[in-house]
Design an enzyme around this catalytic site. Structure first.
Site, mmCIF file in Angstrom:
data_model
loop_
_atom_site.group_PDB
_atom_site.id
_atom_site.type_symbol
_atom_site.label_atom_id
_atom_site.label_comp_id
_atom_site.label_asym_id
_atom_site.label_seq_id
_atom_site.Cartn_x
_atom_site.Cartn_y
_atom_site.Cartn_z
ATOM 1 N N TRP A 219 50.096 -20.779 56.728
ATOM 2 C CA TRP A 219 49.433 -20.435 57.992
ATOM 3 C C TRP A 219 48.225 -21.323 58.242
ATOM 4 O O TRP A 219 47.964 -21.721 59.374
ATOM 5 C CB TRP A 219 49.073 -18.952 58.040
ATOM 6 C CG TRP A 219 50.296 -18.095 58.093
ATOM 7 C CD1 TRP A 219 50.719 -17.204 57.153
ATOM 8 C CD2 TRP A 219 51.295 -18.074 59.135
ATOM 9 N NE1 TRP A 219 51.905 -16.626 57.531
ATOM 10 C CE2 TRP A 219 52.285 -17.136 58.737
ATOM 11 C CE3 TRP A 219 51.460 -18.751 60.331
ATOM 12 C CZ2 TRP A 219 53.413 -16.862 59.521
ATOM 13 C CZ3 TRP A 219 52.584 -18.479 61.110
ATOM 14 C CH2 TRP A 219 53.537 -17.548 60.702
ATOM 15 N N ASP B 215 41.463 -16.503 59.724
ATOM 16 C CA ASP B 215 42.687 -15.774 60.034
ATOM 17 C C ASP B 215 42.795 -14.655 58.985
ATOM 18 O O ASP B 215 42.939 -14.929 57.794
ATOM 19 C CB ASP B 215 43.866 -16.749 59.930
ATOM 20 C CG ASP B 215 45.215 -16.102 60.221
ATOM 21 O OD1 ASP B 215 45.279 -14.866 60.353
ATOM 22 O OD2 ASP B 215 46.208 -16.856 60.310
ATOM 23 N N LYS C 250 50.843 -6.696 60.839
ATOM 24 C CA LYS C 250 50.848 -6.471 59.395
ATOM 25 C C LYS C 250 50.184 -5.140 59.045
ATOM 26 O O LYS C 250 50.807 -4.277 58.455
ATOM 27 C CB LYS C 250 50.132 -7.622 58.666
ATOM 28 C CG LYS C 250 50.524 -9.032 59.129
ATOM 29 C CD LYS C 250 51.901 -9.455 58.685
ATOM 30 C CE LYS C 250 52.454 -10.764 59.211
ATOM 31 N NZ LYS C 250 51.608 -11.820 59.665
#
Ligand code: PLP
Length: 342
Positions: free
Chosen positions: A85, A154, A178
């Site tokens: 990511w 993030d 999530k």
């Protein structure tokens, strides 16, 4: 009290409408939206000088929003890449900035490079990190200190799983899917003094300043996802808050890593200090047993154990919603599988 009065009383309490039918500007939805934000502020102890935005476009949208809101095209930013990511965030950032420096990266992505090895750019507008790399299962053990340069993180796969000191960051963002609620929502927590730096070409929907000004309602927000997020925040509070979640998450992860490390059949390559509490990737000794493991696990009711398609292997994502008993069931299955195939 007569029946009709009763009915009127009920109508005052409930609109009879689904959240999906409500106008996002109506008082009923505004109440839902405000109480979700208040609950999140409480759960994360978000300081007053931070704004909370409920936006769309996922974490991936924020990969572009971060440079567009914090930097001019000809400015510089630093990225620390500890997994896929972060790599994606950096690639997206490179479209919007002339100078995107990789201050540090781990290869393979099994650890977080210590901060004294980072090469930070003097005068950078921000430093970007991924606090928990979901695919590789790599977590920062400590939050780096970037001084006056704002830290952008993030936190998609770590938010609400353990305490995060918001004041260590300039901006935090998390896709909801999530630990927060349904997909379609991304939560952005940004320090007020960083608002107003957006370049003029920043799309309205990703302009933090404009969104803060309008209460995340400059266009129709993802109302239903926002509503469910509020219910999840209530649920986390009911569990005892983020510290209580962290205690359970710590136990879940410790048991699973112990089972892996003690087996000699399963393996996790991540440096112990950087092992994720949320995402536990693992392999089996013979790779040709992986499909067998996954098929037998599925038959035993243990699903979604495939590793990310980019890395293969297995991965147990043990988010807040996964109870300790679920992790124990996985460990029992792993032991039993090893006995038959090891
Ligand atoms: C899942 C995830 C993403 C991708 O989120 P989208 O909302 O699908 O864009 C980005 N970063 C991290 C850390 C993630 O876990």
């Amino acid at each position: 009290m007569s029946r009709s009065t009763n009915r009127r009383e009920t109508a005052k309490l409930a609109t009879g409408m689904s959240v999906m039918e409500m106008s996002h500007r109506g008082s009923d939805f505004i109440r839902i939206a405000e109480s979700a934000e208040a609950r999140l502020r409480e759960l994360m102890a978000i300081p007053e000088d931070y704004r909370v935005l409920f936006l769309q476009g996922g974490a991936t949208g924020q990969f572009a929003a971060v440079p567009m809101n914090l930097s001019a095209q000809d400015a510089a930013a630093d990225y620390v890449i500890t997994g896929m990511w972060g790599k994606r965030a950096h690639a997206e950032g490179a479209k919007f900035l002339d100078r995107v420096n990789v201050a540090a990266s781990s290869n393979p992505s099994t650890y977080v490079p210590p901060q004294d090895e980072w090469r930070l750019t003097p005068g950078a507008d921000y430093v970007h990190i991924t606090l928990n790399e979901t695919i590789q299962g790599v977590r920062f053990a400590t939050v780096p200190d970037t001084g006056a340069v704002p830290l952008a993180a993030d936190v998609s796969s770590i938010i609400l799983s353990e305490p995060i000191d918001v004041s260590d960051f300039g901006v935090l963002y998390a896709g909801a899917q999530k630990n927060i609620g349904p997909s379609g929502l991304v939560v952005v927590i940004v320090r007020e003094d960083l608002l107003g730096r957006a370049r003029a070409t920043t799309p309205l929907v990703w302009n933090w300043f404009e969104n803060a000004k309008s209460g995340s309602m400059l266009n129709t927000p993802p109302t239903y996802a926002w509503y469910i997020a509020g219910l999840v925040f209530d649920w986390v509070a009911g569990q005892g808050g983020v510290a209580a979640m962290a205690e359970v998450n710590g136990r879940k992860a410790a048991k699973l890593y112990a089972a892996i490390d003690q087996s000699g059949f399963y393996a996790n390559p991540v440096a112990p200090a950087n092992r994720s509490l949320m995402n536990v990737p693992f392999t089996v000794a013979q790779p040709d047993l992986e499909p067998v493991f996954l098929a037998e696990a599925r038959a035993a009711g243990l699903v979604n154990l495939e590793g990310h398609r980019s890395v293969g292997g297995m991965r147990a994502s043990i988010y807040n919603a996964m109870p300790e008993a679920g992790v124990e069931a996985l460990i029992d299955f792993m032991k039993e599988f090893e006995t038959r195939h090891g």
